[in-house]
Design a protein around this motif. Sequence first.
Motif, PDB file in Angstrom:
ATOM      1  N   ASP A  63      -0.847  -1.859   0.944  1.00 49.36           N
ATOM      2  CA  ASP A  63      -1.300  -0.624   1.005  1.00 49.36           C
ATOM      3  C   ASP A  63      -0.715   0.050  -0.276  1.00 49.36           C
ATOM      4  N   ASP A  64      -1.062   1.302  -0.532  1.00 51.84           N
ATOM      5  CA  ASP A  64      -0.561   2.128  -1.678  1.00 51.84           C
ATOM      6  C   ASP A  64       0.539   2.655  -1.648  1.00 51.84           C
ATOM      7  N   LEU A 114       5.007   9.286  -6.521  1.00 52.73           N
ATOM      8  CA  LEU A 114       5.180   9.574  -5.174  1.00 52.73           C
ATOM      9  C   LEU A 114       5.599  11.070  -4.910  1.00 52.73           C
ATOM     10  N   SER A 115       4.486  11.501  -4.047  1.00 55.23           N
ATOM     11  CA  SER A 115       4.900  13.089  -4.103  1.00 55.23           C
ATOM     12  C   SER A 115       5.738  13.608  -2.937  1.00 55.23           C
ATOM     13  N   ASN A 116       5.739  12.902  -1.850  1.00 52.57           N
ATOM     14  CA  ASN A 116       6.605  13.081  -0.380  1.00 52.57           C
ATOM     15  C   ASN A 116       8.015  12.483  -0.657  1.00 52.57           C
ATOM     16  N   ASP A 129       8.669   6.178   5.335  1.00 48.59           N
ATOM     17  CA  ASP A 129       8.320   4.911   5.129  1.00 48.59           C
ATOM     18  C   ASP A 129       9.296   4.132   4.250  1.00 48.59           C
ATOM     19  N   SER A 189       2.395   4.800  -3.552  1.00 45.85           N
ATOM     20  CA  SER A 189       2.477   6.116  -3.892  1.00 45.85           C
ATOM     21  C   SER A 189       1.894   7.138  -2.796  1.00 45.85           C
ATOM     22  N   SER A 190       1.469   6.648  -1.594  1.00 44.67           N
ATOM     23  CA  SER A 190       1.306   7.344  -0.578  1.00 44.67           C
ATOM     24  C   SER A 190       2.374   7.383   0.471  1.00 44.67           C
ATOM     25  N   TRP A 191       3.518   6.772   0.181  1.00 46.28           N
ATOM     26  CA  TRP A 191       4.715   6.612   1.248  1.00 46.28           C
ATOM     27  C   TRP A 191       5.573   7.839   0.932  1.00 46.28           C
ATOM     28  N   SER A 192       6.283   8.055   2.108  1.00 44.88           N
ATOM     29  CA  SER A 192       7.153   9.195   2.126  1.00 44.88           C
ATOM     30  C   SER A 192       8.526   8.526   1.669  1.00 44.88           C
TER      31      SER A 192
END
Length: 258
Positions: free
Chosen positions: A60-61, A86-88, A127, A63-66
Amino acid sequence: MKQNSMHELVQDQKNIFEEKYALETKTKYGFHITHDPLIRFLRDRRLNKSLDILKNNNNDDVSSWSVLVVCGGVGGEGIFFYRKGLSNITVSDISENSLKICNFFEPAIDTIMLNGESLDLPDNSYDLVVVQDGLHHLPRPVSGFTEMLRVAKKGIVVIEPYNGLVGNLIGTEWEKHGDAVNYVFRWDKDLVTQVVKSLLLSNYKLIRVLRLWDHNKIIFKTVTKLPKSLQLKASKTIYWLISLFNFSGNNMVAVVLK
């Protein structure tokens, strides 16, 4: 040495760090947000290694992880992951003042006050949970490690001193910040593996422990004597040369994936 209770040890550290990270001291920590290539290379080298492991061992990506940063100080690690896309991201620390500086440096990053060895969060809250040079400040470093495993849904990154002959001979044994004193706890591959297996049993995907040398301050002082155009290349060359001796390194980058 005075024998303090666990509460007193934590409170002493909190008091000292509140003073250390007073908002007016924020200019001392500008190296966390600089775009200078040399400082970024030296500061981010170990984090980049951990990110490579995460990306290379996930479908999985990432960059989408918290992300939760533990013992995050003024937010250097959070800023690193934010700039990597990573934004979150949430930075936690025991010091309220350090988190104020983090908010000043990067308002897009969330902050929360947490005791690193007893995270007041539900299981699988984030995550990824990350610490860099923070667990060895805790009275109970292994508790902090297991708390990271508990709170992480997908994995953890732990960057800490390595328990080796050379590191023990020349490394710092006690760190003193005013009246607050902590022992510099050092890890090794076997200890990391045993703690992970004790908590997760066989419910893990990967345990990767890289041993390496880390001497950023010394290398920075050395290469800044050179012309600026040569400094970054010289730093990379020095680290490449000493990487031949990583088997005896003083530092570790550990990644655990559930």
